[in-house]
Motif scaffolding. Structure first.
Motif, short mmCIF file in Angstrom:
data_model
loop_
_atom_site.label_atom_id
_atom_site.label_comp_id
_atom_site.label_asym_id
_atom_site.label_seq_id
_atom_site.Cartn_x
_atom_site.Cartn_y
_atom_site.Cartn_z
N TRP A 63 0.76 -1.09 0.02
CA TRP A 63 0.04 0.04 0.19
C TRP A 63 0.82 1.48 0.07
CZ3 TRP A 63 -3.31 2.05 4.51
CH2 TRP A 63 -4.47 2.94 4.24
N ALA A 64 0.74 2.20 -0.94
CA ALA A 64 1.29 3.33 -1.18
C ALA A 64 0.61 4.41 -0.54
CB ALA A 64 1.93 3.81 -2.31
N ILE A 65 1.14 5.30 0.50
CA ILE A 65 0.33 6.32 1.09
C ILE A 65 1.24 7.44 1.10
CG2 ILE A 65 -1.49 4.82 2.29
CD1 ILE A 65 0.17 5.30 4.87
N ARG A 66 0.56 8.48 1.00
CA ARG A 66 1.35 9.75 1.01
C ARG A 66 1.92 10.18 2.68
NH1 ARG A 66 -1.53 14.19 -2.86
NH2 ARG A 66 -1.30 12.88 -4.71
N ARG A 67 1.20 9.75 3.52
CA ARG A 67 1.71 10.33 5.06
C ARG A 67 1.21 9.10 5.95
NH1 ARG A 67 0.14 14.60 2.31
NH2 ARG A 67 1.59 16.15 2.12
N LYS A 68 2.09 8.98 6.77
CA LYS A 68 1.78 7.71 7.83
C LYS A 68 0.34 8.02 8.50
CE LYS A 68 4.22 7.39 11.55
NZ LYS A 68 5.63 7.49 12.24
N GLU A 69 -0.04 8.99 8.50
CA GLU A 69 -1.41 9.35 9.29
C GLU A 69 -2.65 8.68 8.39
OE1 GLU A 69 0.79 11.58 8.58
OE2 GLU A 69 1.44 12.62 10.54
N ASP A 70 -2.25 8.38 7.13
CA ASP A 70 -3.48 7.99 6.48
C ASP A 70 -3.91 6.31 6.92
OD1 ASP A 70 -3.19 10.23 5.05
OD2 ASP A 70 -2.15 9.46 3.13
N LEU A 71 -2.99 5.85 7.74
CA LEU A 71 -3.16 4.38 8.19
C LEU A 71 -4.57 4.34 8.92
CD1 LEU A 71 0.17 3.21 9.42
CD2 LEU A 71 -1.17 2.23 7.59
N LYS A 72 -4.83 5.64 9.50
CA LYS A 72 -6.07 5.67 10.32
C LYS A 72 -7.45 5.70 9.63
CE LYS A 72 -3.95 9.34 13.54
NZ LYS A 72 -3.86 10.47 14.00
N TRP A 73 -7.26 5.66 8.07
CA TRP A 73 -8.51 5.44 7.44
C TRP A 73 -8.99 4.12 7.54
CZ3 TRP A 73 -5.88 7.11 2.10
CH2 TRP A 73 -5.49 8.49 2.05
N ILE A 74 -8.12 3.06 7.57
CA ILE A 74 -8.74 1.77 7.70
C ILE A 74 -8.16 1.09 8.97
CG2 ILE A 74 -9.05 1.36 5.37
CD1 ILE A 74 -6.48 0.06 5.19
N GLU A 75 -8.15 1.80 9.99
CA GLU A 75 -7.44 1.32 11.25
C GLU A 75 -8.07 -0.01 11.95
OE1 GLU A 75 -5.85 3.10 15.52
OE2 GLU A 75 -7.33 4.12 14.43
N PRO A 76 -9.47 -0.41 11.78
CA PRO A 76 -9.72 -1.56 12.31
C PRO A 76 -9.44 -2.52 11.36
CG PRO A 76 -11.66 0.12 12.36
CD PRO A 76 -10.65 0.78 11.40
N GLU A 77 -9.72 -2.38 10.15
CA GLU A 77 -9.15 -3.37 9.25
C GLU A 77 -7.71 -3.83 9.15
OE1 GLU A 77 -12.86 -1.44 8.10
OE2 GLU A 77 -10.97 -0.78 8.40
N ILE A 78 -6.93 -2.63 9.31
CA ILE A 78 -5.42 -2.99 9.25
C ILE A 78 -5.13 -3.75 10.42
CG2 ILE A 78 -3.39 -1.83 9.99
CD1 ILE A 78 -3.62 -1.55 7.12
N THR A 79 -5.76 -3.43 11.75
CA THR A 79 -5.59 -4.41 12.95
C THR A 79 -5.90 -5.78 12.75
OG1 THR A 79 -6.03 -2.45 14.31
CG2 THR A 79 -6.06 -4.63 15.34
N LEU A 80 -6.87 -6.05 11.90
CA LEU A 80 -7.34 -7.64 11.72
C LEU A 80 -6.18 -8.13 10.80
CD1 LEU A 80 -11.07 -7.22 11.14
CD2 LEU A 80 -9.85 -7.99 12.81
N LEU A 81 -5.84 -7.56 9.56
CA LEU A 81 -4.81 -7.96 8.75
C LEU A 81 -3.45 -8.11 9.39
CD1 LEU A 81 -5.46 -5.92 5.57
CD2 LEU A 81 -6.22 -8.20 6.26
N ARG A 82 -2.98 -7.38 10.48
CA ARG A 82 -1.70 -7.69 11.30
C ARG A 82 -1.93 -8.64 11.99
NH1 ARG A 82 -0.64 -1.78 13.79
NH2 ARG A 82 1.21 -3.02 14.88
N LYS A 83 -2.95 -8.95 12.56
CA LYS A 83 -3.23 -10.11 13.49
C LYS A 83 -3.19 -11.41 12.46
CE LYS A 83 -5.54 -8.06 17.25
NZ LYS A 83 -6.82 -8.07 18.07
N ALA A 84 -3.78 -11.44 11.45
CA ALA A 84 -3.67 -12.56 10.57
C ALA A 84 -2.47 -12.64 10.02
CB ALA A 84 -4.80 -12.21 9.22
N ALA A 85 -1.61 -11.63 9.55
CA ALA A 85 -0.36 -11.92 8.96
C ALA A 85 0.71 -12.32 10.07
CB ALA A 85 0.20 -10.35 8.63
N GLY A 86 0.35 -12.28 11.41
CA GLY A 86 1.28 -12.72 12.30
C GLY A 86 1.23 -14.27 12.37
N THR A 87 -0.05 -14.62 12.30
CA THR A 87 -0.20 -16.23 12.03
C THR A 87 -0.10 -16.83 10.95
OG1 THR A 87 -2.58 -15.75 11.69
CG2 THR A 87 -1.84 -15.78 14.07
N MET A 88 0.31 -16.28 9.70
CA MET A 88 0.50 -16.92 8.59
C MET A 88 1.86 -16.66 7.96
SD MET A 88 -3.17 -15.63 6.59
CE MET A 88 -2.71 -16.28 5.03
N SER A 89 2.49 -17.70 7.72
CA SER A 89 4.15 -17.39 7.28
C SER A 89 4.34 -16.98 6.08
CB SER A 89 4.81 -18.65 7.92
OG SER A 89 4.42 -19.62 6.67
#
Length: 674
Positions: free
Chosen positions: A506-532
């Motif tokens: 994902w290419a974003i202009r500024r780090k603050e743009d992560l807040k747009w999809i904060e709930p979804e990013i949280t879910l994906l980070r947890k899934a990535a931590g369990t999938m090699s």
């Protein structure tokens, strides 16, 4: 039609020979020998022109028929039934020869036809689109000139001694090109339909037909211009005496309608160019295009009523498109909805608005609401209308939520960047509501759709060795996010791990743009931590905002977790603070944020993106088995780079040998064609 036509006098008692789409001919011919020879050529060449239009439509219908047969009777089946020994030896799916041949042909076509060419002329489109346009243009060019009698007849003018008419092949040629323009009109309307019959038949998204619709309109304009020019020369110069012939000819009603049609067509072409759209605005272009097109079809009917069949076909396609669109919108907001006292029993859900303020790039509005209707398919989009602002505008938006997750209805989530026009007014509406101390501002939404086709076929769930590379730029993340959430959820609920690689860039202009999809990013980070085999990489292309914190309105609070930041384009040693999440070492491998080594100023205009060609090539090189799918959404420049990279990665020879990972397909957001 028994009015005088082509120096024929129907008041004389004679037989009439019917010619489809033209004035009846008087037989036997009672004119001089030269005029009779000219009439022989005119009627013969008109009949040939009608035959060529029938052949054109027969070829189109034949291709569509074969397409349907191929889709439904001979689909490509990837998996064959393996024997027990094969199952014990290798658990990978077996490929039959028919499947390998089909995928090899597809890989060959992608390698040579997926990239963009001649963008200065055709814009951001593939070589395949240009090839189809070239074939159609070649057909029209050939049959515009084939069968024309290139000869000149000098004939005397009746009752005017010493005055002669000059009759040439220009007349039949002008008629031929006009007939072809009439026959192409239904095809042009068909290519522009949102409720597309072509999409139903072929399974191709209707937006892919917009390129051909636009250029077919240019072809029809050129044909009509030459038709008008040809008959203007004939009636104003070659026919005598002048100006009597011209004055009598131009005063006829069918000529008046022809002039009106040419003027309307000129306006449509002028205002459909990039210059015209920038001058008047997109909404004016869209609404005026509808109105002018329908009046143009009526003017064509008035100009030459013998070919009304093409105009009726055009009107039927347009009425079908509009009628189905209204019925679908009514059903979407009437059935399975709560009791309401609104007009006609329609229910418009209220969307919660979250505004992420940005000082330079325009605010981003997040819309969240629930609406009870059937599930859509991942990859489809809706047209959103905001009645609080205007009922005459709707915009295509792709939901970034996964359908079927709420038993009480469907959850909708959209990200909208505030530019100008309606999106700017929407941001102002949210700011106004927030200023009035409304903690969660809402606005009613009218949906139309869904449109498009699924980008997650059954293969994605049934065959776990498919490699998926998702790349997005900015708010384009709405297109790829449901894919990631669906695949991650499916993998976590099944007992066997997913074998294919899964990656999100994902290419974003500024780090603050992560807040747009904060709930979804949280879910994906947890899934990535369990999938090699799942990793997430965020590329920040600009520095942070100068303000310490962005003002937001809405239900989401800023995350308390620390993100992994990589200033040197390599994994960082910073960890994620979450007691329930995997180890910091795993997170460093699966979730990283790459920031520029030197923070760019907000006014520098630094919009560099990660090298997508390198990213795709590196991803394909890490795959082991299974086909590769690149799912993308972002700026046109990003899609252009991805098309070139995906084309280069396709290897038809390797695919034929069974190395499916070189069968690389690009699935991008079709709204880019809108």
């Amino acid at each position: 039609m028994l009015s005088p036509r082509h120096i024929q006098d129907f008041s004389i008692d004679s037989e009439l020979e019917y010619h489809w789409g033209y004035a009846s001919r008087q037989v036997p011919c009672v004119n001089d020998a030269g005029s009779c020879a000219y009439l022989d050529a005119v009627y013969h060449e008109h009949d040939l022109g009608m035959l060529y239009t029938f052949i054109l439509w027969a070829v189109i219908c034949g291709i569509l028929f074969l397409w349907v047969l191929g889709r439904h009777l001979f689909p490509l089946t990837r998996v064959t039934a393996p024997s027990k020994d094969q199952l014990l030896e290798d658990s990978r799916p077996r490929q039959n020869a028919f499947y390998r041949l089909g995928t090899s042909i597809k890989a060959f076509s992608r390698r040579y036809l997926l990239s963009e060419s001649l963008t200065s002329v055709f814009g951001h489109t593939t070589r395949l689109q240009i090839l189809i346009l070239a074939i159609l243009s070649g057909y029209l060019t050939i049959f515009t000139f084939v069968g024309i009698t290139y000869k000149t007849w000098v004939t005397p003018v009746k009752d005017t001694p010493g005055v002669y008419n000059t009759r040439t092949g220009l007349g039949p040629w002008s008629d031929r090109i006009g007939v072809l323009a009439f026959a192409l009109t239904p095809l042009s309307v068909l290519l522009s339909s949102r409720e597309s019959l072509l999409s139903i038949i072929t399974g191709i998204h209707y937006h892919h037909f917009m390129f051909l619709h636009r250029w077919l309109g240019y072809i029809i304009f050129i044909q009509s211009a030459f038709h008008t020019l040809g008959w203007t020369i004939i009636e104003a110069r070659l026919y005598q005496p002048q100006p009597t012939v011209w004055n009598e000819w131009v005063a006829q009603l069918y000529i008046v309608w022809g002039i009106v049609a040419m003027i309307l067509l000129s306006f449509m072409v002028a205002f459909s160019t990039q210059w015209g759209i920038r001058l008047t605005g997109y909404e004016f272009f869209r609404k005026s295009h509808y109105v002018l097109a329908m009046v143009y079809i009526g003017a064509c009917w008035g100009h030459w009523a013998q070919l009304y069949c093409w105009m009726i076909a055009s009107l039927l396609v347009w009425v079908f498109d509009r009628g189905v669109r209204l019925v679908r919108t009514f059903a979407l907001h009437h059935f399975n909805t709560p009791n309401t006292n609104s007009a006609f029993g329609l229910h418009a859900p209220n969307a919660r608005m979250t505004v992420f303020q940005r000082s330079h790039d325009g605010d981003v509005i997040r819309l969240d609401f629930e609406h009870n209707h059937d599930e859509w398919k991942i990859g489809q989009h809706f047209f959103l209308c905001f009645p609080a602002l205007s009922i005459w505008q709707s915009h295509p938006m792709t939901p970034c939520s996964v359908p079927g997750q709420n038993p009480k209805g469907q959850n909708h989530t959209y990200l909208i960047r505030s530019r100008k026009g309606m999106t700017k007014q929407l941001a102002q509406l949210a700011h106004t509501a927030h200023a009035e101390n409304k903690s969660s501002p809402t606005t009613p939404i009218v949906l139309s759709g869904p449109y498009g086709h699924s980008i997650l076929s059954d293969d994605f769930y049934r065959e776990d060795d498919i490699n998926v590379f998702c790349v997005a730029g900015g708010t384009g993340v709405t297109f790829v996010l449901p894919v990631l959430l669906a695949l991650a959820t499916t993998t976590s609920t099944t007992s066997s791990p997913r074998r294919g690689l899964l990656e999100f860039v994902w290419a974003i202009r500024r780090k603050e743009d992560l807040k747009w999809i904060e709930p979804e990013i949280t879910l994906l980070r947890k899934a990535a931590g369990t999938m090699s085999n799942f990793r997430i990489r965020i590329f920040v292309t600009r520095g942070s905002e100068s303000s310490p914190a962005l003002a937001t309105t809405g239900p989401f609070e800023p995350s308390k977790e620390t993100v992994v930041v990589d200033n040197a384009q390599r994994p960082s040693s910073l960890s994620l603070s979450s007691s329930s999440s995997p180890s910091s070492e795993m997170k460093e491998k699966t979730f990283t944020i790459h920031e520029p080594s030197s923070v760019a100023s907000l006014s520098s205009g630094n919009t560099e993106h990660p090298p997508l060609g390198t990213q795709v090539t590196e991803f394909v090189s890490r795959t082991v088995a299974g086909p590769t799918r690149v799912i993308a959404s972002g700026p046109l420049s990003m899609i252009r780079d991805l098309r070139g990279a995906v084309a280069a990665c396709n290897d038809p020879g390797a695919v034929w040998r069974g190395e499916e990972r070189f069968d690389v397909q690009l699935l991008h957001d079709d709204r880019l064609e809108y």
